[in-house]
Design an enzyme around this catalytic site. Structure first.
Site, PDB file in Angstrom:
ATOM      1  CG  HIS A 113     -30.339   7.483  -4.764  1.00 10.89           C
ATOM      2  ND1 HIS A 113     -29.486   8.544  -4.859  1.00 10.89           N
ATOM      3  CD2 HIS A 113     -30.184   6.762  -5.897  1.00 10.89           C
ATOM      4  CE1 HIS A 113     -28.816   8.458  -5.991  1.00 10.89           C
ATOM      5  NE2 HIS A 113     -29.217   7.387  -6.637  1.00 10.89           N
TER       6      HIS A 113
ATOM      7  CD  GLU B 252     -23.908   8.562 -12.977  1.00  6.83           C
ATOM      8  OE1 GLU B 252     -25.089   8.641 -12.610  1.00  6.83           O
ATOM      9  OE2 GLU B 252     -23.090   7.788 -12.437  1.00  6.83           O
TER      10      GLU B 252
ATOM     11  CB  CYS C  36     -30.252   3.258 -16.570  1.00  5.28           C
ATOM     12  SG  CYS C  36     -28.811   4.140 -15.985  1.00  5.28           S
TER      13      CYS C  36
HETATM   14  C1  PEP Z   1     -28.713   8.416 -12.723  1.00  4.33           C
HETATM   15  O1  PEP Z   1     -27.961   9.212 -12.169  1.00  4.33           O
HETATM   16  O2  PEP Z   1     -29.527   8.740 -13.617  1.00  4.33           O
HETATM   17  C2  PEP Z   1     -28.702   6.991 -12.331  1.00  4.33           C
HETATM   18  C3  PEP Z   1     -29.393   6.108 -13.006  1.00  4.33           C
HETATM   19  O3  PEP Z   1     -28.015   6.652 -11.209  1.00  4.33           O
HETATM   20  P1  PEP Z   1     -28.553   6.998  -9.728  1.00  4.33           P
HETATM   21  O4  PEP Z   1     -29.965   7.483  -9.854  1.00  4.33           O
HETATM   22  O5  PEP Z   1     -28.455   5.753  -8.942  1.00  4.33           O
HETATM   23  O6  PEP Z   1     -27.615   8.049  -9.271  1.00  4.33           O
HETATM   24 MG    MG Z   2     -26.337   8.507 -10.918  1.00  8.60          MG
END
Ligand code: PEP
Ligand code: MG
Length: 539
Positions: free
Chosen positions: A189, A429, A500
Site C-alpha cells: 500500500h 478479492e 481496480c
Molecule cells: C486489491 O486488493 O486489488 C485492491 C484494489 O485493494 P487494496 O489494494 O487496497 O487492498
Molecule cells: Mg484489497
C-alpha cells in the site's frame, strides 16, 4: 558514484539532495512486570526480526563491498543469537521481572563491558560497540519504533529502510523529489500511495544507508536505478533524460478528453483509484470517467481517533462534487493488516493479512462502521455515488451488510436526512468470492475485482514480501481464470464487473480484458492517460 538498483514503483527522474530518515531514540525504563511470558515472547520475536534484518544487510554488503567487509553483519547475527546473551535476557525477564526492553539493555550493557575490558585485544574491544548496536536493534523491534520524518524546506530524495502507509500519507509531498526504500514491495500500500502521489519511487534496493549520508543523488524510476554522488557527466545525461521524460508526459496531455475506444470501436471505461481529495482533483484533471476505487481508509490512518461522521461526509461530498455526475465508488474502510492506524488497538496477530481486517473489522466495530455508512449515504445526495465492501468471502457477509445498510438508511430517512440513490457493490478479492460469484451477483449492483489481494490469496504469496518476486507470476493462469469467471457471472446476472487492482493498468492485459467484456479499468490517476493512449492504439 555508487549505483544502486531496485524495483521501480513509479517512473520519473529526480535529481537532488538525499535525506536519510533518522531513527528516534529508544526508551529505556527500568520497569518491573508480572507478565514475564509475554515479555519473553516479545524479546524472542524482536530478536528474530533483528536477525533477519542483519542477515539481509549481510547479503547486500557481500554483493556491494565483498565478503570480508560483510563479515561484520554475520558477527552481528551471531551475537544476537548467542546463548549467553539469550540466557542473560531470560534471567532478567523471568527471574528479575524486568520488561523486555530493559532486560535487553542490561544484558547488552554487561556484554558490552565484558568485551570492552578484555586486555590487549583490540579486535574484541571493538566488538563492544557492536553489542550496543545489536541491543538497540532488538529494543527498536520490541518498541515498534516508527520514526517520525521531518523534511527540510528544500525538496529531497527520501531514503529509508521502509515506510508505512500512515507515514507516507503524513508527509508533505511538495518536499519530496523521490523515495528510495531498502525494503518494500511494488504492490504494497505504501507503493500504491506513492504512485497516486506521482512520486518517483524505488523499492527493494541493494543499498547501504551510510553510503548516502550527506550526498546528492539521482533516482531514475524509468531504469530502476539510484545513483549516489553522481559525477557531472552523469548529472548532464540524466538531466537530458529527465527533460525527455517530462516532455513525453506533456505530450500525453493530448489524451485528456479523448474516449477510451479501440480502432475497431470496442470500448472500456477508464476510472481512477484515489485515496484523498488531491487524487480526485488529478483524476478530474485527466478526465477519468469515474472513480472506481476510493480507498477511504487512507484519509484516516493518521488521526488520533476514528474520524467523525461530519469529517467523512465532507470528504465524500467534496470528491462527489469534483467528479460532478460521474460515478464515484467509495470503498468502506479496509483498515488493519498493513494499514495500521495508531488509534486502532488490536491484539497482535500472527497473520494480519488474513486477520481482523476490512469488513471483518467493521463487523466487530458496528458504531465505527455505521458512522461511515451514514456519512456515505448523506454524501450520496450530492453526486453519483456507489459503495463497496472489501474482503468479502460469503453470502452471509453480504446479507449482513445489506441489513446494516437498510437499518442506517431507514434511520436517516426517519430523521428526514436527504440521501441519494446509492449503488451497492462488493470487491471480489478472495478466491472464495470468485467461486461463489454467481450467488453473490444476485445480491449486489456491481463487482470490482481487487487483483492485488486476489493474487496474494490465490497464490498464497504475501504481497508485501519483496523476496517472493521471483515466484510471483502476476499473469498466473489461475488469476486470469478467476477474472474470467467473475466477469461471466456478473454479466449472467446483469451487473457490471470492473477491475481496480494494479493489474488494471497492465497494458499487456488490456486487450484481453476488453475481450472478456470487463466494464471498467480503475487505475492510479497518472496511469489514466497512458492507458487511454494504449487503448486507442489497439485494433
Ligand atoms: C486489491 O486488493 O486489488 C485492491 C484494489 O485493494 P487494496 O489494494 O487496497 O487492498
Ligand atoms: Mg484489497
Amino acid at each position: 558514484m555508487i549505483k544502486v538498483t531496485g524495483q521501480s514503483v513509479q517512473q520519473g527522474i529526480a535529481i537532488g539532495k538525499i535525506m536519510i530518515r533518522e531513527k528516534r531514540p529508544i526508551q529505556i525504563m527500568p520497569e518491573k512486570t508480572d507478565a514475564v511470558d509475554k515479555e519473553w515472547e516479545m524479546f524472542l520475536y524482536a530478536r528474530k526480526r533483528a536477525v533477519n534484518e542483519v542477515r539481509r544487510m549481510e547479503q547486500v554488503a557481500k554483493e556491494k563491498v565483498g565478503d570480508k567487509k560483510a563479515m561484520i553483519f554475520s558477527v552481528y547475527a551471531m551475537l544476537l543469537e548467542e546463548p549467553d546473551f539469550e540466557e542473560a535476557v531470560r534471567q532478567k525477564i523471568k527471574a528479575e521481572h524486568y520488561n523486555a526492553s530493559y532486560a535487553v539493555y542490561l544484558a547488552g550493557k554487561e556484554k558490552e563491558n565484558f568485551f570492552a575490558n578484555i586486555r590487549d585485544n583490540a579486535y574484541l574491544n571493538e566488538r563492544s560497540v557492536d553489542l550496543r548496536d545489536i541491543a538497540d536493534r532488538v529494543i527498536r523491534e520490541i518498541q515498534h519504533i516508527r520514526d517520525e520524518i521531518v523534511l527540510p524546506d528544500e525538496p529531497v530524495i527520501l531514503v529509508a529502510d521502509d515506510l508505512t502507509p500512515a507515514e507516507l500519507v503524513a508527509l508533505d509531498v511538495t518536499k519530496i523529489l523521490a523515495i528510495v526504500l531498502i525494503n518494500g514491495s511494488v504492490n504494497s500500500h505504501t507503493s500504491i500511495i506513492a504512485k497516486s502521489m506521482e512520486i518517483p519511487m524505488l523499492v527493494n534496493t541493494d543499498m547501504i544507508l551510510s553510503d548516502a549520508y550527506d550526498k546528492r543523488g539521482i533516482v531514475d524510476g524509468v531504469e530502476g536505478v539510484f545513483l549516489i554522488d553522481p559525477d557531472q557527466e552523469t548529472v548532464n545525461r540524466l538531466t537530458d533524460a529527465k527533460n525527455a521524460y517530462e516532455a513525453g508526459q506533456k505530450e500525453l496531455e493530448q489524451m485528456i478528453g479523448k474516449a477510451a475506444v479501440t480502432k475497431s470501436g470496442r470500448s472500456i471505461k477508464v476510472y481512477a483509484n484515489i485515496g484523498n481529495i488531491e487524487d480526485a482533483r488529478r483524476a478530474g484533471l485527466y478526465e477519468a470517467e469515474g472513480i472506481g476505487l476510493f480507498r477511504s481508509e487512507f484519509l484516516y490512518l493518521n488521526g488520533t481517533d476514528f474520524p467523525s461522521e461530519e469529517t467523512q461526509f465532507e470528504h465524500y461530498r467534496t470528491v462527489a462534487s469534483i467528479m460532478q455526475d460521474k460515478e464515484v465508488i467509495i470503498r468502506t474502510m479496509d483498515i488493519c493488516a498493513d494499514k495500521q492506524a495508531e488509534y486502532v488497538r488490536l491484539a497482535s496477530e500472527d497473520n494480519p493479512a488474513m486477520g481482523l481486517r476490512a469488513i471483518r473489522f467493521c463487523f466487530t466495530r458496528p458504531e465505527v462502521f455505521k458512522t461511515q455508512l451514514r456519512a456515505i449515504y448523506r454524501a450520496s445526495a450530492y453526486g453519483n455515488l456507489g459503495i463497496m465492501f472489501p474482503m468479502i468471502t460469503s453470502e452471509e457477509e453480504v446479507d449482513r451488510i445489506l441489513s446494516i445498510l437498510k437499518e442506517v438508511r431507514e434511520e436517516l430517512q426517519s430523521q428526514n436526512v436527504q440521501i441519494g440513490a446509492l449503488k451497492v457493490g462488493i470487491m471480489i478479492e478472495t478466491p472464495a468470492a470468485v467461486l461463489i460469484s454467481d450467488e453473490l451477483a444476485k445480491k449486489v449492483d456491481f463487482f470490482s475485482i481487487g487483483t492485488n489481494d486476489l493474487t496474494q490469496y490465490t497464490l498464497a504469496m504475501d504481497r508485501q514480501n519483496a523476496e517472493l518476486k521471483e515466484f510471483q507470476n502476476i499473469h498466473h493462469k489461475s488469476i486470469m481464470k478467476m477474472i474470467e469467471m467473475t466477469v461471466q457471472n456478473a454479466h449472467k446476472n446483469h451487473i457490471e464487473a470492473g477491475i481496480c487492482g494494479e493489474l488494471a493498468a497492465d497494458e499487456e492485459l488490456t486487450d484481453y480484458f476488453i475481450g472478456l467484456g470487463v466494464d471498467s479499468l480503475s487505475v492510479p490517476p497518472f496511469e489514466i492517460l497512458p492507458l487511454r493512449k494504449h487503448i486507442r492504439s489497439l485494433p
